[in-house]
Design an enzyme around this catalytic site. Structure first.
Site, short mmCIF file in Angstrom:
data_model
loop_
_atom_site.label_atom_id
_atom_site.label_comp_id
_atom_site.label_asym_id
_atom_site.label_seq_id
_atom_site.Cartn_x
_atom_site.Cartn_y
_atom_site.Cartn_z
N PRO A 194 -3.53 -0.18 19.19
CA PRO A 194 -3.28 -0.65 17.82
C PRO A 194 -3.43 0.39 16.70
O PRO A 194 -3.07 0.10 15.56
CB PRO A 194 -4.31 -1.77 17.65
CG PRO A 194 -5.37 -1.49 18.64
CD PRO A 194 -4.72 -0.80 19.78
N TYR A 229 4.22 6.26 10.12
CA TYR A 229 3.38 5.11 9.78
C TYR A 229 4.18 4.05 9.01
O TYR A 229 4.09 2.85 9.31
CB TYR A 229 2.16 5.56 8.97
CG TYR A 229 1.07 4.52 8.91
CD1 TYR A 229 0.13 4.42 9.94
CD2 TYR A 229 0.98 3.62 7.86
CE1 TYR A 229 -0.87 3.46 9.91
CE2 TYR A 229 -0.01 2.65 7.82
CZ TYR A 229 -0.94 2.58 8.84
OH TYR A 229 -1.92 1.62 8.82
N TYR A 272 -9.18 4.96 7.92
CA TYR A 272 -9.32 5.27 9.35
C TYR A 272 -10.43 6.32 9.45
O TYR A 272 -10.31 7.41 8.89
CB TYR A 272 -8.03 5.85 9.91
CG TYR A 272 -6.91 4.84 10.09
CD1 TYR A 272 -6.10 4.46 9.03
CD2 TYR A 272 -6.65 4.29 11.35
CE1 TYR A 272 -5.06 3.53 9.22
CE2 TYR A 272 -5.62 3.37 11.54
CZ TYR A 272 -4.84 3.00 10.48
OH TYR A 272 -3.82 2.09 10.66
N HIS A 332 0.84 -1.20 0.00
CA HIS A 332 0.00 0.00 0.00
C HIS A 332 0.87 1.25 0.00
O HIS A 332 1.84 1.33 0.76
CB HIS A 332 -0.91 0.02 1.23
CG HIS A 332 -2.07 -0.92 1.13
ND1 HIS A 332 -3.24 -0.73 1.80
CD2 HIS A 332 -2.22 -2.06 0.42
CE1 HIS A 332 -4.08 -1.71 1.51
NE2 HIS A 332 -3.48 -2.54 0.68
N LYS A 370 1.63 -0.49 15.14
CA LYS A 370 3.06 -0.58 15.48
C LYS A 370 3.47 -1.83 16.26
O LYS A 370 4.67 -2.16 16.31
CB LYS A 370 3.47 0.65 16.32
CG LYS A 370 3.50 1.94 15.54
CD LYS A 370 4.74 2.01 14.66
CE LYS A 370 4.62 3.04 13.59
NZ LYS A 370 4.65 2.56 12.23
P1 FAD Z 1 3.00 -12.27 21.04
O1 FAD Z 1 2.58 -12.27 19.63
O2 FAD Z 1 1.97 -12.06 22.10
O3 FAD Z 1 3.73 -13.66 21.28
C1 FAD Z 1 4.04 -14.14 22.56
C2 FAD Z 1 4.01 -15.66 22.54
O4 FAD Z 1 4.44 -16.16 23.80
C3 FAD Z 1 2.62 -16.21 22.30
O5 FAD Z 1 2.63 -17.15 21.26
C4 FAD Z 1 2.23 -16.84 23.65
O6 FAD Z 1 1.39 -17.96 23.50
C5 FAD Z 1 3.59 -17.21 24.19
N1 FAD Z 1 3.67 -17.30 25.66
C6 FAD Z 1 3.04 -16.54 26.59
N2 FAD Z 1 3.38 -16.92 27.83
C7 FAD Z 1 4.25 -17.94 27.69
C8 FAD Z 1 4.95 -18.76 28.62
N3 FAD Z 1 4.82 -18.58 29.94
N4 FAD Z 1 5.77 -19.72 28.14
C9 FAD Z 1 5.92 -19.91 26.79
N5 FAD Z 1 5.27 -19.17 25.87
C10 FAD Z 1 4.46 -18.19 26.32
N6 FAD Z 1 -1.12 -4.83 16.78
C11 FAD Z 1 -1.39 -4.11 15.70
O7 FAD Z 1 -0.49 -3.42 15.22
N7 FAD Z 1 -2.66 -4.15 15.15
C12 FAD Z 1 -3.67 -4.95 15.67
O8 FAD Z 1 -4.76 -4.99 15.14
C13 FAD Z 1 -3.41 -5.71 16.80
N8 FAD Z 1 -4.36 -6.51 17.35
C14 FAD Z 1 -4.04 -7.23 18.48
C15 FAD Z 1 -5.02 -8.04 19.08
C16 FAD Z 1 -4.75 -8.76 20.27
C17 FAD Z 1 -5.82 -9.61 20.92
C18 FAD Z 1 -3.45 -8.65 20.83
C19 FAD Z 1 -3.12 -9.42 22.13
C20 FAD Z 1 -2.48 -7.87 20.21
C21 FAD Z 1 -2.76 -7.15 19.05
N9 FAD Z 1 -1.80 -6.34 18.41
C22 FAD Z 1 -2.08 -5.62 17.33
C23 FAD Z 1 -0.44 -6.26 18.86
C24 FAD Z 1 0.48 -7.22 18.11
O9 FAD Z 1 -0.24 -8.34 17.69
C25 FAD Z 1 1.59 -7.56 19.09
O10 FAD Z 1 2.31 -6.37 19.31
C26 FAD Z 1 2.52 -8.67 18.61
O11 FAD Z 1 1.84 -9.90 18.64
C27 FAD Z 1 3.77 -8.72 19.51
O12 FAD Z 1 4.51 -9.86 19.21
P2 FAD Z 1 5.28 -10.63 20.36
O13 FAD Z 1 5.98 -11.75 19.66
O14 FAD Z 1 6.04 -9.69 21.18
O15 FAD Z 1 4.14 -11.20 21.31
C1 DHB Z 2 -4.82 -3.44 11.04
C2 DHB Z 2 -4.68 -3.28 12.38
C3 DHB Z 2 -4.33 -2.05 12.88
O1 DHB Z 2 -4.17 -1.88 14.19
C4 DHB Z 2 -4.12 -0.96 12.04
O2 DHB Z 2 -3.81 0.23 12.56
C5 DHB Z 2 -4.26 -1.14 10.68
C6 DHB Z 2 -4.61 -2.38 10.17
C7 DHB Z 2 -5.19 -4.76 10.52
O3 DHB Z 2 -5.48 -5.66 11.33
O4 DHB Z 2 -5.22 -4.95 9.30
#
Ligand code: FAD
Ligand code: DHB
Length: 391
Positions: A294, A385, A202, A73, A298
């Site tokens: 979200p 962004y 948005y 995009h 980021k």
């Molecule tokens: P995570 O993806 O949370 O990965 C952590 C992993 O560790 C998981 O697989 C978990 O199962 C595992 N874990 C947890 N505890 C333990 C343990 N004790 N032992 C072993 N493993 C463990 N960001 C956006 O930009 N846009 C969005 O729309 C958006 N939607 C989101 C919706 C939800 C419900 C959540 C929770 C987050 C969302 N985010 C979004 C944020 C984004 O998805 C996260 O910032 C991203 O997943 C971070 O990656 P990570 O690997 O740090 O953590």
């Molecule tokens: C999506 C999620 C976001 O938080 C955002 O700012 C833009 C797109 C998505 O899930 O596609």
């Protein structure tokens, strides 16, 4: 007892990117993941990859499917006061763009690459205690299929997300927490219908924020601002579509196409940072150390950026015995983290309705009008962004 060079807790974007980068430097790691492979591959979350994250996935050799199926995009729309305004992200950021590609697809690609290379991920393995962090042999206790076991390593990477166990191993006296909650949440859906627009939209509306995104030419991702304690049971599919229509179909000629809802969920919003992101031989990576609301897309990108910094520091330690990168890990990551914290807060407060704080509503609207009328303001949005190169 198992033994490896780097124990990685969590197979989200942070843990999997770190594992892949370490493997490329010849550093061995074991990934412990609490959930099953099916569960982590099906978890619907973020969808926007910054240019820097895309470049890194390409460098790592895990981008084939992303380059085939992801959608590049070059702009996005801000819609308010019944009008749409396109922000030309690429034009305003010196040629950079974003890739719309689901987080769970990134996770699937990274898991497949790791397993194909014969490296380990223990699924259904929950880390319960992280200890001996001040020694040169930290240990992680974990439970796998009802059996307790231990993993000994040179370093522990806490990539276990916001609700993981690793952050609890930081002594309270040695760290500072910055935390902010927001008076709203997002109700997100995935629907089997073609996107109604080629780009993300948005929307700021009197009834609340809404976002139009996508996952493929046949799957649309949509979000609605709701209250934090919203009950999903109060949102039958018809109500979700009605509310999305009311908030989105405000620009002349725009029609929001609806279709079967495949998935729905509620995400609460907070900003959170722990400083420093390290204690002894434990390094926190991604959501384990920081959360953003979200709206700026980021979260996943910060997780990937932290993993890159840690992988490079560990590479320098193993290759040359250099401790510089490890000592600077927290400071280096926090510069990007705080930039993203500000941008995410700014986007969030600008676009959401503040039912109990009309002052914030007026500021948000004024800010939006500024962004769409000043090229400097639009450039600020665009460069943040798509992801800043230098922070
Ligand atoms: P995570 O993806 O949370 O990965 C952590 C992993 O560790 C998981 O697989 C978990 O199962 C595992 N874990 C947890 N505890 C333990 C343990 N004790 N032992 C072993 N493993 C463990 N960001 C956006 O930009 N846009 C969005 O729309 C958006 N939607 C989101 C919706 C939800 C419900 C959540 C929770 C987050 C969302 N985010 C979004 C944020 C984004 O998805 C996260 O910032 C991203 O997943 C971070 O990656 P990570 O690997 O740090 O953590
Ligand atoms: C999506 C999620 C976001 O938080 C955002 O700012 C833009 C797109 C998505 O899930 O596609």
């Amino acid at each position: 007892m198992l033994r490896t060079q780097v124990a990685i807790l969590g197979a989200g974007p942070a843990g999997l990117v770190l594992a892949q980068l370490l493997a490329r430097s010849g550093i061995e790691s074991i990934v412990l993941e609490h959930r099953s492979r099916e569960y982590v591959e099906a978890r619907v979350r973020a969808g926007v990859l910054e240019q820097g994250s895309v470049d890194l996935l390409r460098e790592m050799g895990v981008s084939d499917r992303m380059d085939r199926e992801g959608m590049v995009h070059t702009g996005l729309e801000l819609r308010f006061d019944g009008q749409g305004h396109r922000i030309p992200l690429t034009e305003l950021s010196g040629g950079r763009s974003i890739m719309v590609y689901g987080q769970q697809e990134v996770v699937k690609d990274l898991i497949a690459a790791r397993l194909a290379a014969g490296a380990q991920i223990l699924f259904d393995a929950e880390a319960t205690v992280v200890r001996d962090l001040q020694s040169s042999r930290p240990h992680v206790r974990f439970r796998c299929n009802g059996t307790e076991d231990e993993l000994e390593a040179d370093f522990v990477a806490g990539c276990d997300g916001f609700h993981g166990v690793s952050r609890t191993a930081l002594p309270q006296s040695a760290c500072t927490v910055y935390d902010k909650e927001y008076p709203y949440a997002w109700l997100g859906i995935l629907a089997a219908v073609a996107p109604s627009n080629e780009e993300l939209i948005y929307v700021r509306h009197e009834r609340g924020f809404a976002l139009h995104s996508m996952r493929s030419p046949h799957i649309t991702r949509l979000y609605l601002q709701v209250v934090p304690d919203e009950d999903l049971a109060d949102w039958p599919d018809e109500r979700i579509w009605e509310e999305l229509q009311a908030r989105m179909a405000t620009r002349d000629g725009f029609v929001l196409e609806s279709g079967p809802i495949l998935e729905k969920g509620i995400t609460t919003m907070r900003s959170f940072v722990v400083e420093p992101m390290q204690h002894g031989r434990l390094y926190l990576v991604g959501d384990a150390a920081h959360i953003v609301p979200p709206t700026g897309a980021k979260g996943m990108n910060l997780a990937v950026a932290d993993a890159r910094v840690l992988a490079s520091a560990l590479d320098a330690w193993y290759a040359k015995g250099s401790t510089v990168g490890l000592e600077q890990y927290s400071e280096t990551c926090l510069r990007r983290v705080w930039r993203a914290e500000h941008f995410s807060w700014w986007m969030t407060t600008m676009l959401h309705r503040h039912a109990d704080e009309p002052f914030m509503d007026r500021l948000g609207l004024s800010n939006l009008r500024y962004v769409v009328s000043s090229e400097s303001a639009a450039r600020t949005l665009a460069e943040n962004y798509v992801g800043l190169v230098n922070v």
